[in-house]
Design a protein around this motif. Sequence first.
Motif, PDB file in Angstrom:
ATOM      1  N   PHE A 175      37.339 -10.502   8.513  1.00 27.84           N
ATOM      2  CA  PHE A 175      36.576 -10.029   9.793  1.00 27.84           C
ATOM      3  C   PHE A 175      36.550  -8.418   9.881  1.00 27.84           C
ATOM      4  N   TYR A 176      37.553  -7.979   9.378  1.00 23.91           N
ATOM      5  CA  TYR A 176      37.623  -6.366   9.606  1.00 23.91           C
ATOM      6  C   TYR A 176      36.251  -5.883   8.497  1.00 23.91           C
ATOM      7  N   SER A 177      36.184  -6.597   7.488  1.00 23.89           N
ATOM      8  CA  SER A 177      35.167  -5.983   6.456  1.00 23.89           C
ATOM      9  C   SER A 177      33.919  -6.206   7.260  1.00 23.89           C
ATOM     10  N   SER A 228      45.935   3.839   6.769  1.00 25.01           N
ATOM     11  CA  SER A 228      45.801   2.397   7.258  1.00 25.01           C
ATOM     12  C   SER A 228      46.018   2.129   8.814  1.00 25.01           C
ATOM     13  N   ALA A 229      46.873   2.849   9.380  1.00 21.89           N
ATOM     14  CA  ALA A 229      47.177   2.895  11.109  1.00 21.89           C
ATOM     15  C   ALA A 229      45.818   3.303  11.466  1.00 21.89           C
ATOM     16  N   VAL A 230      45.184   4.628  11.055  1.00 26.33           N
ATOM     17  CA  VAL A 230      44.136   5.035  12.032  1.00 26.33           C
ATOM     18  C   VAL A 230      42.994   4.156  11.430  1.00 26.33           C
ATOM     19  N   PHE A 290      49.024  -3.369  16.670  1.00 25.52           N
ATOM     20  CA  PHE A 290      47.814  -3.505  15.857  1.00 25.52           C
ATOM     21  C   PHE A 290      47.576  -2.001  15.197  1.00 25.52           C
ATOM     22  N   SER A 291      47.614  -1.215  16.004  1.00 27.78           N
ATOM     23  CA  SER A 291      47.298   0.093  15.605  1.00 27.78           C
ATOM     24  C   SER A 291      48.296   0.531  14.695  1.00 27.78           C
ATOM     25  N   LEU A 292      49.505   0.274  14.538  1.00 26.04           N
ATOM     26  CA  LEU A 292      50.197   0.812  13.614  1.00 26.04           C
ATOM     27  C   LEU A 292      50.191  -0.351  12.330  1.00 26.04           C
TER      28      LEU A 292
END
Length: 473
Positions: A104-106, A21-23, A222-224
């Motif tokens: 939006f990520y999709s 999830s994080a990466v 956000f990254s985590l």
Amino acid sequence: MAGSREQFGSKLGFILAAAGSAVGIGNLVGFPVGAAKNGGGAFLLMYAIFVAFICLPVMLAEMSVGRNSQKDPLGALTSLSGGNRGWRIAGWLSIVTPFMIAVFYSVITVWIFGYLFESVTGNLDLLAQPETFGSFITGSSIFAYMAGVLAIVYFILQGGVKQGIEKAAKILMPALFIMLVGLVIFVLTRDNAMAGVEFYLVPDFEKIDAAVVNGALSQAFFSLSLGMGIMITYGSYIDKKADIPGSAKLVALTDTAVAFTAGLMILPAIFSFNPNINTEELSESSISMIFSFLPQIFLELQTSIGYFGASLVASIFFLLVFFAAITSLVSIFEVPVAALMSEKNMDRKPALLTCGVLLIALSVMCALSFGFVQFFTSFISYAGSEKSFFDLVYDVFYDTILPLNGFLICIFVIYRWKKTNFNAELDSGAPAFKKSLFERYVNFSVGTFIPVILLVIFINTVAQKYFGMALIG
Ligand code: PHE
């Protein structure tokens, strides 16, 4: 609801799923470019400090709430607060936020899938042309790619926690590590690669100003995958014997290591494949850079390893980014699905279909925001600039609400759920953590300066984004 709550099958499975999830796209492209532009080694140092001292405690808070309640974020905040209405609203926010970010990520994942397909089928030269990105995102083929991406996410999630999420993470994450390391070795052994390493790592403390500090902290947060209910949801799929502090540390370490390593791939690649690089071009926004800039860089390779070799390298790169994006998308989409399952007593498949239909409707609106349909392209205007529907979703949920959710979870854990419950949850499965210096630090920071910092970021973002007033930077 169908049977008892599902669980991850092993500690490694949980860590890989959470790290999956994080990466994400942020690690592979956003981080390297952000670091290179904003002070190199100085940025890296600051980022690492933020991960260890601000983000890790928030991750512990989220995972503990999840495991203790054995519920989705809405159920967790509702039950642990004794049904308090205000906290129920905060719970809703942590269901709606991931859903909207998934929207939006999709769309970005769909573009990556499209670029992967094009490079595998020999069209790298086409991708490298400057006008391709613009026509690609307004071309109808993106709907076919969207169907492909959503089918993959559906396929993984219908398998459930152990047979779906965990299994996918166990395959995709090691593949991701291998591809990343392979590309780094390939890139670092090319001529002129060291110029890129230098550009990436040499510290420039002059560049560090308030805006860069704010940017580094937001990027780390956000990254985590914090503030999105993901770590609460994944935390609810582990048992009392699992070591939360140990697992969270590994997740944070993996995420940061991948981001750092990605820098050793991207910047040397840019400098080595195209030695006449104009560093100004690097200031382009990180997301569009994958699509409009990197294909040109890959195409430069044809002079040394031929067109087939260049296409192969590009394909491996897009596959790597695609794997990272899919595991993030799966985790974020699991949040509303898990909420529907436990709050509305639905089975997994109908919950998935309900969220899927909504996601398709909103993602299509986002995908149409790039000139396809005027209404979505010029959807709204604030702080003096016109914004598309995609921009609106990005600004509101990714940039603004995430720090607010982080603030709320800190306040919730220490002042509503209470420190003793939080500590008891952290200690279960990790007896050595009890009364350790780190436990005291976590208690203190989550109850004091971390929520203050997150609140300041939230207020600053609101002032800046919607009212055009910069309070910081
Ligand atoms: N950590 C992700 C990244 O770096 C952010 C993210 C997670 C986005 C989950 C969406 C879903 O890209």
